[in-house]
Design a protein around this motif. Structure first.
Motif, PDB file in Angstrom:
ATOM      1  N   ARG B  85       0.829  -1.207   0.000  1.00  0.00           N
ATOM      2  CA  ARG B  85       0.000   0.000   0.000  1.00  0.00           C
ATOM      3  C   ARG B  85       0.869   1.265   0.000  1.00  0.00           C
ATOM      4  O   ARG B  85       0.412   2.352   0.308  1.00  0.00           O
ATOM      5  CB  ARG B  85      -0.947   0.000   1.201  1.00  0.00           C
ATOM      6  CG  ARG B  85      -0.246   0.183   2.535  1.00  0.00           C
ATOM      7  CD  ARG B  85      -1.250   0.380   3.661  1.00  0.00           C
ATOM      8  NE  ARG B  85      -0.558   0.763   4.892  1.00  0.00           N
ATOM      9  CZ  ARG B  85      -1.149   0.934   6.063  1.00  0.00           C
ATOM     10  NH1 ARG B  85      -2.443   0.732   6.187  1.00  0.00           N
ATOM     11  NH2 ARG B  85      -0.458   1.297   7.127  1.00  0.00           N
ATOM     12  N   TYR B  95      -5.068   0.499  -3.391  1.00  0.00           N
ATOM     13  CA  TYR B  95      -6.219   0.456  -2.476  1.00  0.00           C
ATOM     14  C   TYR B  95      -7.353  -0.358  -3.102  1.00  0.00           C
ATOM     15  O   TYR B  95      -8.018  -1.154  -2.434  1.00  0.00           O
ATOM     16  CB  TYR B  95      -6.705   1.866  -2.135  1.00  0.00           C
ATOM     17  CG  TYR B  95      -5.776   2.685  -1.244  1.00  0.00           C
ATOM     18  CD1 TYR B  95      -4.597   2.149  -0.726  1.00  0.00           C
ATOM     19  CD2 TYR B  95      -6.104   4.002  -0.901  1.00  0.00           C
ATOM     20  CE1 TYR B  95      -3.765   2.908   0.080  1.00  0.00           C
ATOM     21  CE2 TYR B  95      -5.277   4.764  -0.092  1.00  0.00           C
ATOM     22  CZ  TYR B  95      -4.115   4.219   0.396  1.00  0.00           C
ATOM     23  OH  TYR B  95      -3.296   4.973   1.199  1.00  0.00           O
ATOM     24  N   GLU B  96      -7.553  -0.128  -4.404  1.00  0.00           N
ATOM     25  CA  GLU B  96      -8.583  -0.892  -5.107  1.00  0.00           C
ATOM     26  C   GLU B  96      -8.222  -2.378  -5.105  1.00  0.00           C
ATOM     27  O   GLU B  96      -9.086  -3.245  -4.963  1.00  0.00           O
ATOM     28  CB  GLU B  96      -8.714  -0.393  -6.559  1.00  0.00           C
ATOM     29  CG  GLU B  96      -9.300   1.010  -6.702  1.00  0.00           C
ATOM     30  CD  GLU B  96      -8.270   2.133  -6.580  1.00  0.00           C
ATOM     31  OE1 GLU B  96      -7.131   1.875  -6.130  1.00  0.00           O
ATOM     32  OE2 GLU B  96      -8.609   3.288  -6.929  1.00  0.00           O
ATOM     33  N   ILE B  98      -6.408  -3.998  -2.855  1.00  0.00           N
ATOM     34  CA  ILE B  98      -6.609  -4.574  -1.518  1.00  0.00           C
ATOM     35  C   ILE B  98      -8.087  -4.917  -1.338  1.00  0.00           C
ATOM     36  O   ILE B  98      -8.444  -6.022  -0.907  1.00  0.00           O
ATOM     37  CB  ILE B  98      -6.129  -3.595  -0.425  1.00  0.00           C
ATOM     38  CG1 ILE B  98      -4.599  -3.491  -0.436  1.00  0.00           C
ATOM     39  CG2 ILE B  98      -6.616  -4.048   0.968  1.00  0.00           C
ATOM     40  CD1 ILE B  98      -4.016  -2.504   0.547  1.00  0.00           C
ATOM     41  N   GLU B  99      -8.942  -3.982  -1.721  1.00  0.00           N
ATOM     42  CA  GLU B  99     -10.377  -4.217  -1.591  1.00  0.00           C
ATOM     43  C   GLU B  99     -10.817  -5.420  -2.437  1.00  0.00           C
ATOM     44  O   GLU B  99     -11.588  -6.270  -1.992  1.00  0.00           O
ATOM     45  CB  GLU B  99     -11.131  -2.961  -2.047  1.00  0.00           C
ATOM     46  CG  GLU B  99     -12.341  -2.672  -1.207  1.00  0.00           C
ATOM     47  CD  GLU B  99     -12.832  -1.249  -1.441  1.00  0.00           C
ATOM     48  OE1 GLU B  99     -14.008  -1.099  -1.782  1.00  0.00           O
ATOM     49  OE2 GLU B  99     -12.030  -0.302  -1.307  1.00  0.00           O
ATOM     50  N   GLU B 102      -9.731  -8.584  -0.722  1.00  0.00           N
ATOM     51  CA  GLU B 102     -10.564  -8.852   0.457  1.00  0.00           C
ATOM     52  C   GLU B 102     -11.898  -9.481   0.051  1.00  0.00           C
ATOM     53  O   GLU B 102     -12.364 -10.434   0.670  1.00  0.00           O
ATOM     54  CB  GLU B 102     -10.790  -7.557   1.250  1.00  0.00           C
ATOM     55  CG  GLU B 102      -9.544  -7.099   1.985  1.00  0.00           C
ATOM     56  CD  GLU B 102      -9.791  -5.924   2.927  1.00  0.00           C
ATOM     57  OE1 GLU B 102      -9.143  -5.860   3.973  1.00  0.00           O
ATOM     58  OE2 GLU B 102     -10.652  -5.067   2.615  1.00  0.00           O
ATOM     59  N   CYS B 109      -7.753  -7.639   5.723  1.00  0.00           N
ATOM     60  CA  CYS B 109      -6.305  -7.713   5.869  1.00  0.00           C
ATOM     61  C   CYS B 109      -5.965  -8.163   7.289  1.00  0.00           C
ATOM     62  O   CYS B 109      -6.579  -7.713   8.254  1.00  0.00           O
ATOM     63  CB  CYS B 109      -5.668  -6.351   5.611  1.00  0.00           C
ATOM     64  SG  CYS B 109      -5.471  -6.018   3.873  1.00  0.00           S
ATOM     65  N   PHE B 122      -1.676  -6.252   4.320  1.00  0.00           N
ATOM     66  CA  PHE B 122      -1.134  -5.135   3.555  1.00  0.00           C
ATOM     67  C   PHE B 122       0.312  -4.973   3.968  1.00  0.00           C
ATOM     68  O   PHE B 122       0.692  -5.349   5.072  1.00  0.00           O
ATOM     69  CB  PHE B 122      -1.926  -3.837   3.780  1.00  0.00           C
ATOM     70  CG  PHE B 122      -1.838  -3.286   5.169  1.00  0.00           C
ATOM     71  CD1 PHE B 122      -0.712  -2.577   5.574  1.00  0.00           C
ATOM     72  CD2 PHE B 122      -2.866  -3.471   6.084  1.00  0.00           C
ATOM     73  CE1 PHE B 122      -0.618  -2.074   6.867  1.00  0.00           C
ATOM     74  CE2 PHE B 122      -2.774  -2.972   7.371  1.00  0.00           C
ATOM     75  CZ  PHE B 122      -1.659  -2.277   7.764  1.00  0.00           C
ATOM     76  N   GLU B 124       3.770  -2.192   3.935  1.00  0.00           N
ATOM     77  CA  GLU B 124       4.328  -0.894   3.574  1.00  0.00           C
ATOM     78  C   GLU B 124       5.290  -1.149   2.429  1.00  0.00           C
ATOM     79  O   GLU B 124       5.687  -2.297   2.189  1.00  0.00           O
ATOM     80  CB  GLU B 124       5.034  -0.267   4.782  1.00  0.00           C
ATOM     81  CG  GLU B 124       4.109   0.062   5.961  1.00  0.00           C
ATOM     82  CD  GLU B 124       2.996   1.059   5.635  1.00  0.00           C
ATOM     83  OE1 GLU B 124       3.032   1.668   4.557  1.00  0.00           O
ATOM     84  OE2 GLU B 124       2.076   1.203   6.462  1.00  0.00           O
TER      85      GLU B 124
END
Lengths: 453, 160
Positions: B85, B95-96, B98-99, B102, B109, B122, B124
């Protein structure tokens, strides 16, 4: 005439990570010559006189650092290779380790000979699994070929290299944090002085050098001082403290560019040329709005802001040498990792992402950093939820100003790096932040629970 | 009786001569155990401490600093799938992504799928910005991850 890469010359060759290939290209001949024919002090002098400055972020003169070791120390003296490349948007060390680990290892050999160290710890961040395997494979090959261990090149020079993996913590890139982590402790940076050259790993004199710096050492010893000084930018005569920005530099491009690539250029290319020419310009036919010129900690450049004292030029025209980014309020050159932000992107979202990183990675040792990074994250989160208050922007700047080694409130520079992007973004894009507060508009990402951590 | 096998203990012992102090083997030992048991139970902490002449609290102290390690009561699935991220990835759709992951996996996460196959997390910045948005499959970079590529990766990991 286009610049011919040196540090990246072997990248892309088949089996560029293999020992045979490296030796066929003349590899380890420089180390052999140095170890057999030179005195350690001569290597130190050559590196010092080349003007090589550390590539890891701070730009400290490499040879000078080596001279800080105590004279005639009975040993052991250690070299720690800082391969915890965690500064966001930086990936040049990864490329060097994955594709040409022997160039780095020859630099380690030369550095250890120079500083009279018989042991190097190669600290690689955990996330670089492929780099770890490439480096470990290269080290194993060197032992098998008799180029590591005892009596290397029949010269009586001994060297062991231990490859050590981190565990996903940004703070391990801070040299004393790295040392603590290597020792098997929490990676809490140490109070300095004593600096590692006096008391470092395992309480012994230690030099910590970055991967790209050590690759430069290989090339300086192979090609000489004149070659290195023929590239880059000489010291600014108006600034007696400037040590110059000599040599080649690996610039990494990321974000909204057409070609997110790592390019090697003589130090001092302008931001505009780097993005527009080498990065193929901004993606989707858009224009750049902001650029982060050297890793998140360095802050932001407003590409449309006029450059003081230079007619018709903007902050986009700054040279990427050790002095350039500082002229427009950024912290410095950092890792020379350039991230482009296009004109369709909200600076509120960008700054929230930045604060999220530092709040997550603050090691928690110093209260101003632990709490300050947390406050800055809470405030930017409020901003992106459309709940910003008019005093928030001033609070952000105030917090940013008060955390770090410059105001003297923390042990290491992480907090300076956390405050800088906040201060530069709010100052340079204040109108955008104010408009966001006034309109109360929610960021398109504010709904995401995934980001609630 | 302990949780570590003699083989695991021997592999931990093999690190000791490389370092001037035994404590430096803490991270290599934690990695070894965590990688193979998918967690570091309290009993393993005691055993690592014994091997390294440390107090268990010293091993625990180091381990808990690195959010990377899962301790007693937490356990990773067969594969850890991290979605970066960092800023470079965020600018190119992290971000999209990760969503998307999920939803696809039905977990948030930090959680593991019910079949124990995949732990979604997620990360860094993982330093794969030339392939943003990027993922980390255990410790291997997966670059330029589109939603389709993520689906494919997830199917592979489920079938593995």
């Amino acid at each position: 005439m286009p610049y011919e890469p040196v540090l990246l010359a072997r990248i892309g060759k088949p089996d560029s990570a293999k020992l045979e290939g490296y030796r066929a290209d003349g590899g380890y001949a420089t180390a052999e010559r140095a170890v057999k024919e030179m005195k350690p002090e001569q290597v130190v002098t050559q590196v010092k006189d080349s003007g090589l400055r550390g590539r890891g972020g701070a730009g400290f003169p490499c040879g000078l650092k080596w001279t800080f070791l105590p004279k005639d120390h009975p040993g052991p003296i250690y070299l720690c290779v800082n391969a915890d490349e965690s500064e966001p948007c930086t990936y040049n060390n990864r490329i060097l380790m994955e594709k040409d680990p022997h160039q780095v290892l020859e630099g380690i050999m030369l550095a250890c000979f120079a500083i009279k160290s018989k042991k190097a710890f190669f600290y690689i961040r955990y996330e670089y699994g492929d780099a770890f395997r490439a480096v470990q494979g290269a080290v194993d090959d060197l032992y098998a070929a008799g180029l590591l261990g005892t009596n290397i090149f029949g010269s009586g020079f001994d060297l062991d290299v231990v490859v050590h993996r981190g565990a996903g913590a940004y703070i391990c890139g801070e040299e004393t944090g790295l040392i603590e982590s290597l020792e098997g402790k929490r990676a809490w940076p140490r109070i300095k002085p004593p600096f590692p050259a006096i008391e470092g790993a395992f309480r012994k004199p230690t030099i910590v050098n970055n991967v790209e710096t050590l690759s430069c050492v290989t090339q300086i010893m192979r090609r000489g001082i004149d070659w290195f000084k023929s590239l880059g930018v000489p010291p600014d005569p108006a600034n007696p403290r400037d040590a110059g920005s000599y040599g080649p530099k690996l610039y990494t491009l990321a974000g909204h560019v057409n070609k997110p690539v790592c390019v090697e250029l003589p130090m001092g290319v302008t931001l505009r040329e780097l993005v527009e020419v080498h990065g193929g310009g901004v993606w989707k036919g858009r224009k750049a709005k902001a650029v982060n010129p050297g890793g998140l900690s360095m802050g932001y450049v407003d590409v449309n802001a006029p450059l003081k004292g230079a007619d018709g030029k903007t902050e986009y025209d700054i040279p990427l040498d050790f002095n350039g980014p500082g002229k427009v309020g950024c912290l410095g050159l950092g890792t020379a990792a350039v991230t482009v932000i296009d004109d369709q992107t909200s600076m509120v979202d960008v700054l929230h992402n930045t604060c999220q990183f530092f709040a997550h990675e603050s090691c928690g040792q110093c209260t101003p950093c632990r709490e300050g990074t947390g406050w800055m994250l809470k405030i930017t989160d409020r901003l992106r939820r459309g709940l910003g208050r008019k005093e928030d922007l001033d609070i952000l700047i105030e917090v940013g100003d008060r955390i770090g080694i410059m105001p003297g409130t923390t042990i290491c520079g992480l907090a300076d790096g956390a405050g800088w992007p906040v201060k530069t973004a709010v100052r340079k894009f204040r109108a955008e932040f104010e408009a966001a507060i006034k309109s109360g508009e929610k960021s398109k990402y504010a709904k995401s629970l995934a980001m609630a951590h | 009786m302990g949780v570590l096998t003699e083989d695991q203990k021997n592999r931990i012992r093999a690190y000791i001569p490389k370092y001037p102090r035994k404590q430096a083997v803490t991270l290599p030992a934690l990695h070894l155990v965590h990688d193979e048991l998918r967690t570091v139970p309290n009993e393993a902490i005691v055993e690592i401490a014994e091997l390294l002449d440390l107090h268990p609290s010293e091993v625990q102290d180091t381990m808990t600093f690195y959010a990377f390690f899962k301790g007693e009561g937490q356990k990773n699935g067969a594969t850890r799938l991290w979605v970066c991220r960092g800023l470079a990835c965020m600018l190119r759709g992290a971000y999209e992504l990760i969503e998307h992951c999920e939803h696809k996996l039905g977990v948030h996460c930090g959680e593991t799928t019910a079949d124990g196959r995949i732990t979604l997390e997620f990360a860094e910045c993982i330093g794969a910005c030339d392939g943003a948005p990027a993922c980390l499959k255990e410790d291997v970079h997966v670059m330029d991850v589109t939603p389709e590529k993520a689906d494919q990766l997830i199917e592979e990991l489920r079938a593995k």
